[in-house]
Design a protein around this motif. Structure first.
Motif, mmCIF file in Angstrom:
data_model
loop_
_atom_site.group_PDB
_atom_site.id
_atom_site.type_symbol
_atom_site.label_atom_id
_atom_site.label_comp_id
_atom_site.label_asym_id
_atom_site.label_seq_id
_atom_site.Cartn_x
_atom_site.Cartn_y
_atom_site.Cartn_z
ATOM 1 N N SER A 1 13.073 -2.710 -0.438
ATOM 2 C CA SER A 1 12.387 -3.032 -1.689
ATOM 3 C C SER A 1 11.314 -2.000 -2.013
ATOM 4 C CB SER A 1 11.749 -4.422 -1.603
ATOM 5 O OG SER A 1 12.718 -5.416 -1.390
ATOM 6 N N VAL A 2 10.610 -1.538 -1.000
ATOM 7 C CA VAL A 2 9.574 -0.519 -1.184
ATOM 8 C C VAL A 2 10.198 0.755 -1.739
ATOM 9 C CG1 VAL A 2 7.989 1.024 0.051
ATOM 10 C CG2 VAL A 2 7.971 -1.436 0.535
ATOM 11 N N ASP A 3 11.291 1.202 -1.131
ATOM 12 C CA ASP A 3 11.957 2.430 -1.584
ATOM 13 C C ASP A 3 12.431 2.317 -3.026
ATOM 14 O OD1 ASP A 3 11.539 3.526 0.934
ATOM 15 O OD2 ASP A 3 13.591 3.146 1.631
ATOM 16 N N LYS A 4 12.995 1.141 -3.352
ATOM 17 C CA LYS A 4 13.484 0.938 -4.728
ATOM 18 C C LYS A 4 12.329 0.916 -5.725
ATOM 19 C CE LYS A 4 16.552 -1.944 -7.471
ATOM 20 N NZ LYS A 4 17.344 -3.150 -7.549
ATOM 21 N N ALA A 5 11.235 0.264 -5.365
ATOM 22 C CA ALA A 5 10.069 0.196 -6.252
ATOM 23 C C ALA A 5 9.505 1.605 -6.493
ATOM 24 C CB ALA A 5 8.993 -0.718 -5.656
ATOM 25 N N LYS B 1 0.833 -1.210 0.000
ATOM 26 C CA LYS B 1 0.000 0.000 0.000
ATOM 27 C C LYS B 1 0.869 1.262 0.000
ATOM 28 C CE LYS B 1 -4.061 2.148 2.012
ATOM 29 N NZ LYS B 1 -4.248 2.935 0.826
ATOM 30 N N GLN B 2 2.001 1.227 0.686
ATOM 31 C CA GLN B 2 2.924 2.373 0.662
ATOM 32 C C GLN B 2 3.369 2.680 -0.768
ATOM 33 O OE1 GLN B 2 6.385 2.171 3.208
ATOM 34 N NE2 GLN B 2 5.168 1.537 4.973
ATOM 35 N N ILE B 3 3.665 1.638 -1.526
ATOM 36 C CA ILE B 3 4.096 1.821 -2.915
ATOM 37 C C ILE B 3 2.954 2.439 -3.727
ATOM 38 C CG2 ILE B 3 4.921 0.704 -5.028
ATOM 39 C CD1 ILE B 3 6.114 -1.510 -3.192
ATOM 40 N N ILE B 4 1.761 1.890 -3.579
ATOM 41 C CA ILE B 4 0.598 2.389 -4.321
ATOM 42 C C ILE B 4 0.335 3.856 -3.962
ATOM 43 C CG2 ILE B 4 -1.888 2.135 -4.709
ATOM 44 C CD1 ILE B 4 -0.243 -0.187 -5.871
ATOM 45 N N ARG C 1 14.832 -5.921 -16.850
ATOM 46 C CA ARG C 1 16.062 -5.679 -16.085
ATOM 47 C C ARG C 1 16.066 -4.378 -15.279
ATOM 48 N NH1 ARG C 1 19.672 -6.855 -20.053
ATOM 49 N NH2 ARG C 1 19.281 -9.022 -19.587
ATOM 50 N N GLU C 2 15.726 -3.268 -15.875
ATOM 51 C CA GLU C 2 15.774 -1.968 -15.192
ATOM 52 C C GLU C 2 14.541 -1.703 -14.325
ATOM 53 O OE1 GLU C 2 18.503 -0.014 -15.330
ATOM 54 O OE2 GLU C 2 19.391 -1.631 -16.525
ATOM 55 N N HIS C 3 13.611 -2.634 -14.330
ATOM 56 C CA HIS C 3 12.341 -2.454 -13.616
ATOM 57 C C HIS C 3 12.126 -3.529 -12.548
ATOM 58 C CE1 HIS C 3 10.911 0.454 -16.659
ATOM 59 N NE2 HIS C 3 11.648 -0.291 -17.471
ATOM 60 N N PHE C 4 13.164 -4.242 -12.208
ATOM 61 C CA PHE C 4 13.035 -5.410 -11.347
ATOM 62 C C PHE C 4 13.513 -5.134 -9.925
ATOM 63 C CE2 PHE C 4 14.796 -9.474 -9.721
ATOM 64 C CZ PHE C 4 13.600 -10.164 -9.629
ATOM 65 N N PRO D 1 -0.344 -0.982 -24.156
ATOM 66 C CA PRO D 1 0.646 0.055 -24.488
ATOM 67 C C PRO D 1 0.494 1.347 -23.676
ATOM 68 C CG PRO D 1 -1.025 -0.084 -26.195
ATOM 69 C CD PRO D 1 -1.287 -1.224 -25.244
ATOM 70 N N GLN D 2 -0.583 1.470 -22.907
ATOM 71 C CA GLN D 2 -0.785 2.666 -22.098
ATOM 72 C C GLN D 2 0.139 2.720 -20.871
ATOM 73 O OE1 GLN D 2 -2.763 0.004 -22.294
ATOM 74 N NE2 GLN D 2 -4.095 -0.221 -20.520
ATOM 75 N N VAL D 3 0.902 1.657 -20.620
ATOM 76 C CA VAL D 3 1.810 1.626 -19.474
ATOM 77 C C VAL D 3 2.976 2.579 -19.732
ATOM 78 C CG1 VAL D 3 3.380 0.177 -18.113
ATOM 79 C CG2 VAL D 3 1.167 -0.730 -18.862
ATOM 80 N N THR D 4 3.177 3.497 -18.789
ATOM 81 C CA THR D 4 4.272 4.466 -18.901
ATOM 82 C C THR D 4 5.489 4.043 -18.088
ATOM 83 O OG1 THR D 4 3.332 5.748 -17.081
ATOM 84 C CG2 THR D 4 2.744 6.414 -19.342
ATOM 85 N N ASN D 5 5.259 3.257 -17.030
ATOM 86 C CA ASN D 5 6.357 2.751 -16.220
ATOM 87 C C ASN D 5 5.844 1.565 -15.423
ATOM 88 O OD1 ASN D 5 8.906 2.523 -15.182
ATOM 89 N ND2 ASN D 5 8.948 4.557 -14.262
ATOM 90 N N PHE D 6 6.763 0.685 -15.020
ATOM 91 C CA PHE D 6 6.355 -0.499 -14.265
ATOM 92 C C PHE D 6 7.497 -0.980 -13.394
ATOM 93 C CE2 PHE D 6 8.339 -2.231 -18.038
ATOM 94 C CZ PHE D 6 9.001 -3.367 -17.604
ATOM 95 N N VAL D 7 7.131 -1.787 -12.409
ATOM 96 C CA VAL D 7 8.106 -2.466 -11.566
ATOM 97 C C VAL D 7 7.629 -3.905 -11.396
ATOM 98 C CG1 VAL D 7 7.053 -1.915 -9.315
ATOM 99 C CG2 VAL D 7 9.520 -2.240 -9.476
ATOM 100 N N VAL D 8 8.585 -4.806 -11.278
ATOM 101 C CA VAL D 8 8.300 -6.217 -11.053
ATOM 102 C C VAL D 8 8.824 -6.572 -9.669
ATOM 103 C CG1 VAL D 8 8.687 -8.582 -11.841
ATOM 104 C CG2 VAL D 8 8.532 -6.717 -13.520
ATOM 105 N N LEU D 9 7.939 -7.026 -8.778
ATOM 106 C CA LEU D 9 8.321 -7.456 -7.431
ATOM 107 C C LEU D 9 8.239 -8.971 -7.372
ATOM 108 C CD1 LEU D 9 6.246 -4.919 -5.290
ATOM 109 C CD2 LEU D 9 8.652 -4.758 -5.944
#
Length: 151
Positions: free
Chosen positions: A141-145, A37-40, A124-127, A105-113
């Motif tokens: 992990s939260v801070d990095k995401a 929830k902090q990330i969101i 690679r740059e989103h992991f 294609p509407q995704v502007t940025n993402f992270v994979v946890l």
């Protein structure tokens, strides 16, 4: 749109928490949900299930099985909504994430946890690799995401 691709085991739960519950089935550590929830809250990202548990969940609640209903209930307790899930291609998780991104294609940025090391050019740059089943999602992990999603 920003997206979080999320695994459950080793991210939203830990061995210690699962053992303390003495239950079988979907077990999610409330402290890990608070971290998600902090990330969101910091990024306004959407949640996309990349976990193997996604087979129980569907965008249409009436199509969820009992575990899928439980997933929805847990996320709703934290005011979180699941936006979607990656397709089940019976291939590697990286390919399933890449396919989801291709059809969205509407995704502007993402992270994979995930607690498993995922490595592909697109990810690679989103992991963010969590510490796994021993500790799961943590503040680092939260801070990095958040940093990745807000870059």
């Amino acid at each position: 749109m920003k997206v979080i691709f999320i695994d459950f085991d080793g991210v939203l739960n830990t061995e210690k928490y699962v053992r303390s519950c003495a239950e079988f089935g979907l077990i999610i550590d409330p402290s890990k949900m608070a971290l998600l929830k902090q990330i969101i809250d910091a990024t306004d990202a959407k949640i996309v299930l990349s976990t193997s548990w996604r087979e129980h969940w569907d965008e249409e609640p009436q199509n969820c099985d009992n575990i899928g209903i439980e997933i929805n209930n847990i996320f709703e307790q934290y005011g979180l909504h699941i936006f979607g899930k990656t397709p089940i291609l019976n291939s590697c998780r990286e390919d399933e994430i890449a396919e989801w991104l291709k059809i969205n294609p509407q995704v502007t940025n993402f992270v994979v946890l995930d607690d498993r090391f995922l490595d592909s050019e697109i990810i690679r740059e989103h992991f963010v690799k969590t510490s796994g089943y021993s500790r799961g999602l943590d503040e680092t992990s939260v801070d990095k995401a958040i940093e990745i999603l807000n870059s």
